[in-house]
Design an enzyme around this catalytic site. Structure first.
Site, PDB file in Angstrom:
ATOM      1  N   ARG A 109       0.837  -1.218   0.000  1.00 43.27           N
ATOM      2  CA  ARG A 109       0.000   0.000   0.000  1.00 43.27           C
ATOM      3  C   ARG A 109       0.866   1.260   0.000  1.00 43.27           C
ATOM      4  NH1 ARG A 109      -4.069  -1.976  -2.321  1.00 43.27           N
ATOM      5  NH2 ARG A 109      -5.411  -3.258  -1.079  1.00 43.27           N
ATOM      6  N   GLU A 112       2.080   1.500  -3.513  1.00 45.20           N
ATOM      7  CA  GLU A 112       0.975   1.976  -4.326  1.00 45.20           C
ATOM      8  C   GLU A 112       0.809   3.494  -4.169  1.00 45.20           C
ATOM      9  OE1 GLU A 112      -3.522   0.433  -5.102  1.00 45.20           O
ATOM     10  OE2 GLU A 112      -2.974   0.778  -3.004  1.00 45.20           O
ATOM     11  N   SER A 135      15.463  14.549  -0.860  1.00 48.37           N
ATOM     12  CA  SER A 135      16.080  13.440  -0.153  1.00 48.37           C
ATOM     13  C   SER A 135      15.102  12.849   0.846  1.00 48.37           C
ATOM     14  CB  SER A 135      17.334  13.922   0.590  1.00 48.37           C
ATOM     15  OG  SER A 135      17.832  12.897   1.415  1.00 48.37           O
TER      16      SER A 135
END
Length: 147
Positions: A109, A112, A135
């Protein structure tokens, strides 16, 4: 010590970690507090760091300073020289752990989220700060439960 305080370092994702990182997890588990081991939050308070950064360092994704290794040895009850020998100045973190795409549901997740929001976040970064590369090493992450 309870059975739950034993970290199975021979299974994923621990098996892919260097032995010194496995020792960090084992020592964390043996310092059992709530619910069954010393929390990353408690360790982070001792080190003066963020809990997500500390967890990242346990997984070999961030680098402890010499002073942090000294304090960590006290917190976990580990020999300072073994920590310095395994994670000292000569050692550098690697980036990423596990398969791509991830198969763990929580990590998938997050992955995603980068797939869905990566380009929009990049566009906003460029709007606010101009061209460049951000960064993730020194970023701040907060984890809270949504009510």
């Amino acid at each position: 010590m309870s059975q739950a305080a034993t970290i199975p370092t021979n299974s994923a994702p621990y098996a892919a970690l260097p032995e010194i990182n496995q020792k960090l997890f084992e020592a964390k588990a043996k310092k059992g507090t709530i619910p069954w081991c010393l929390s990353f939050e408690a360790i982070a308070k001792e080190l003066g760091k963020d809990e997500v950064w500390v967890a990242s360092a346990f997984y070999g994704q961030a680098k402890f300073t010499k002073e942090e290794l000294q304090k960590l040895s006290q917190v976990l009850g580990l020999d300072e020289s073994s920590l310095a020998g395994g994670l000292g100045e000569h050692w550098w973190p690697y980036r990423g752990l596990g398969t791509t795409p991830p198969t763990d549901p929580v990590i998938y997740r997050l992955y995603e989220g980068v797939l869905v929001y990566g380009h929009p976040i990049k566009a906003i970064i460029h709007e606010k700060f101009g061209d460049g590369i951000m960064s993730m090493i020194d970023c701040k992450i907060n984890i809270d439960k949504k009510s």
